[in-house]
Scaffold this motif. Structure first.
Motif, short mmCIF file in Angstrom:
data_model
loop_
_atom_site.label_atom_id
_atom_site.label_comp_id
_atom_site.label_asym_id
_atom_site.label_seq_id
_atom_site.Cartn_x
_atom_site.Cartn_y
_atom_site.Cartn_z
N ALA A 135 0.83 -1.21 0.00
CA ALA A 135 0.00 0.00 0.00
C ALA A 135 0.86 1.26 0.00
O ALA A 135 0.58 2.22 -0.73
CB ALA A 135 -0.92 -0.01 1.21
N ALA A 136 1.91 1.27 0.81
CA ALA A 136 2.80 2.43 0.87
C ALA A 136 3.51 2.65 -0.46
O ALA A 136 3.68 3.80 -0.91
CB ALA A 136 3.82 2.25 1.99
N VAL A 173 -2.70 3.96 -2.55
CA VAL A 173 -2.74 3.13 -1.33
C VAL A 173 -3.88 2.12 -1.41
O VAL A 173 -3.67 0.92 -1.20
CB VAL A 173 -2.89 4.02 -0.07
CG1 VAL A 173 -3.03 3.15 1.18
CG2 VAL A 173 -1.69 4.94 0.08
N PHE A 174 -5.08 2.60 -1.72
CA PHE A 174 -6.25 1.71 -1.77
C PHE A 174 -6.13 0.70 -2.91
O PHE A 174 -6.37 -0.50 -2.72
CB PHE A 174 -7.53 2.53 -1.94
CG PHE A 174 -8.79 1.71 -1.91
CD1 PHE A 174 -9.32 1.25 -0.72
CD2 PHE A 174 -9.46 1.41 -3.10
CE1 PHE A 174 -10.49 0.48 -0.70
CE2 PHE A 174 -10.62 0.64 -3.09
CZ PHE A 174 -11.13 0.18 -1.88
N GLY A 175 -5.73 1.19 -4.08
CA GLY A 175 -5.63 0.30 -5.25
C GLY A 175 -4.60 -0.79 -5.07
O GLY A 175 -4.86 -1.97 -5.35
N ALA A 176 -3.41 -0.44 -4.59
CA ALA A 176 -2.36 -1.44 -4.39
C ALA A 176 -2.77 -2.46 -3.33
O ALA A 176 -2.55 -3.67 -3.48
CB ALA A 176 -1.05 -0.75 -3.99
N LEU A 209 -3.57 -6.63 -3.76
CA LEU A 209 -2.96 -7.68 -2.94
C LEU A 209 -4.04 -8.51 -2.25
O LEU A 209 -3.89 -9.74 -2.11
CB LEU A 209 -2.03 -7.04 -1.90
CG LEU A 209 -1.16 -8.03 -1.12
CD1 LEU A 209 -0.21 -8.77 -2.06
CD2 LEU A 209 -0.37 -7.31 -0.04
N VAL A 210 -5.13 -7.89 -1.83
CA VAL A 210 -6.23 -8.62 -1.20
C VAL A 210 -6.89 -9.55 -2.21
O VAL A 210 -7.21 -10.71 -1.92
CB VAL A 210 -7.27 -7.63 -0.62
CG1 VAL A 210 -8.55 -8.36 -0.21
CG2 VAL A 210 -6.68 -6.90 0.58
N THR A 211 -7.10 -9.05 -3.43
CA THR A 211 -7.82 -9.81 -4.46
C THR A 211 -6.98 -10.94 -5.04
O THR A 211 -7.47 -12.07 -5.21
CB THR A 211 -8.27 -8.88 -5.60
OG1 THR A 211 -9.06 -7.82 -5.05
CG2 THR A 211 -9.08 -9.64 -6.63
N LEU A 217 -11.08 2.60 2.77
CA LEU A 217 -10.86 3.68 1.81
C LEU A 217 -10.64 5.00 2.53
O LEU A 217 -9.78 5.80 2.14
CB LEU A 217 -12.05 3.77 0.85
CG LEU A 217 -12.01 4.94 -0.14
CD1 LEU A 217 -10.79 4.85 -1.05
CD2 LEU A 217 -13.30 4.97 -0.98
N GLY A 218 -11.42 5.24 3.59
CA GLY A 218 -11.26 6.48 4.35
C GLY A 218 -9.86 6.64 4.91
O GLY A 218 -9.27 7.73 4.83
#
Length: 389
Positions: free
Chosen positions: A102-103, A306-309, A313-315, A331-332
């Motif tokens: 994410a970072a 951050v959210f997309g990366a 990884l989650v998906t 997301l927040g």
């Protein structure tokens, strides 16, 4: 470890409130009749002489704050990174994977947005790293003010992302924002680093010797062309995590230093750097490449990166969202990573050092505007509690 993390989050969040107040005061004062006094204050000269003329350091207050005071901040950052890697949320690959990915996304996407908006302007492109930073104190301060609306796991995730983000910023500063290098001073700094390593190997638990050697390294690095604050990181990496009797010199130093950084170092940095005169500022000014690139990088780039990366990884990587957090809450928190403030202003000062007041104003407008919007949007996403079930 959990107790240390809780103390860390509490200290950072309270410090974030003080940081916000210092920045607000700087903005108010710099746009009032007190503006000339503000400029005189930040330009006040201080001088240190050692051995007559053997070593002379004469700098305005703003430079002392950005070079010496912020070295203390980077020393604390180094302690936090070392603790988290050895005995914290980044101690295993499984723990570190989600915040690390994410970072990385949160640094790459904002930089790409900034570059896309400033193509063809070689000077403006020097600021590509400004929107890649996250201000952990501000962001955690908002999370703490939101109270039980935010699961504890998201506070841990944000802390880990911000710490990795700081590590990335350290690498960027060392690699891209250095002046002409002085080999003798670099060798002297390297010798100091070897002394630190020897102290660590000898399991010296007292912090004093490390600090003394660190000050010598700071002077050498200051004269070498590499930014002097990096001496703080080098010194921190030598502090032992454990001593022969089971204590932790690193955690002792971290806990002792936190209040000074949170309530003195960072507020002074904010007050000295956040003052920007808004007279003559218009929508046209805000739409210029530098402030627009910074603001969009922080607001849009950080959220998407951050959210997309993390979701990739989650998906596809089998990672899981922080426990108890909905996607909207996650997301927040990702949006809150767009609060760049301290590190963004710091990198901006390095990027456009010597380029004049116009660039300085544009950087401050982009950082302050982008951080404010990211903070408001992130708060709005986190304000409504998730629906049960």
């Amino acid at each position: 470890m959990i107790s240390s993390l809780r103390r860390f989050i509490a200290s950072e969040s309270t410090g974030g409130v003080v940081l916000a107040l210092a920045a607000a005061v700087a903005l108010i004062v710099s746009n009032s009749s007190l503006a000339p006094l503000y400029r005189q204050f930040v330009e006040l000269h201080g001088e240190v002489r050692v051995g007559g003329d053997w070593l002379v350091l004469s700098k305005p207050l703003l430079v002392w704050v950005n070079d010496l005071w912020m070295a203390v901040f980077f020393f604390l950052v180094g302690l936090e990174i070392k603790r988290e890697v050895l005995d914290g949320e980044l101690a295993s690959l499984r723990q570190a994977a989600l915040p690390a990915v994410a970072a990385a996304g949160g640094m790459i996407v904002p930089a790409l947005i900034y570059v896309a908006l400033n193509q063809g302007d070689a000077i403006a492109l020097r600021g590509w790293a400004i929107p890649t930073a996250t201000d952990i104190a501000f962001a955690l301060g908002i999370l703490m003010l939101l109270g039980p609306r935010v699961p504890p796991s998201l506070k841990v995730f944000l802390t880990a992302v911000a710490i990795i983000d700081d590590l990335g910023a350290i690498v960027v500063i060392a690699a891209f924002y250095t002046e002409q290098l002085s080999l003798p001073m670099l060798l002297a700094a390297g010798g100091g680093a070897l002394v630190l390593a020897a102290l660590n190997r000898a399991r010296v638990a007292a912090i004093g010797p490390y600090v003394i050697v660190g000050l010598v390294i700071w002077v050498c690095v200051l004269k070498s062309g590499i930014h002097a604050t990096l001496a703080g990181v080098v010194t921190a990496m030598a502090i032992p995590l454990r001593d022969p009797v089971g204590g932790s010199p690193l955690e002792t130093a971290e806990h002792a230093l936190h209040p000074w950084v949170a309530f003195a170092v960072l507020p002074m940095f904010a007050f000295a750097n956040a003052g920007v005169a808004l007279q003559g500022v218009s929508l046209t000014t805000l739409a210029q490449g530098i402030p627009l690139g910074i603001a969009l990088g922080l607001v849009l780039g950080k959220a998407v990166g951050v959210f997309g990366a993390a979701m990739l990884l989650v998906t596809f990587g089998g990672a899981q969202l922080p426990a108890g957090a909905s996607r909207r809450q996650f997301l927040g928190v990702c949006v809150l990573c767009g609060i760049g403030f301290t590190m963004s202003l710091f990198i901006g000062g390095l990027a456009f050092d010597g380029q004049g007041a116009t660039y300085e104003t544009q950087v401050k407008l982009g950082v302050l505007g982008g951080s404010l919007v990211a903070g408001l949007l992130g708060t709005a996403l986190l304000w409504r509690r998730p629906t049960p079930g």
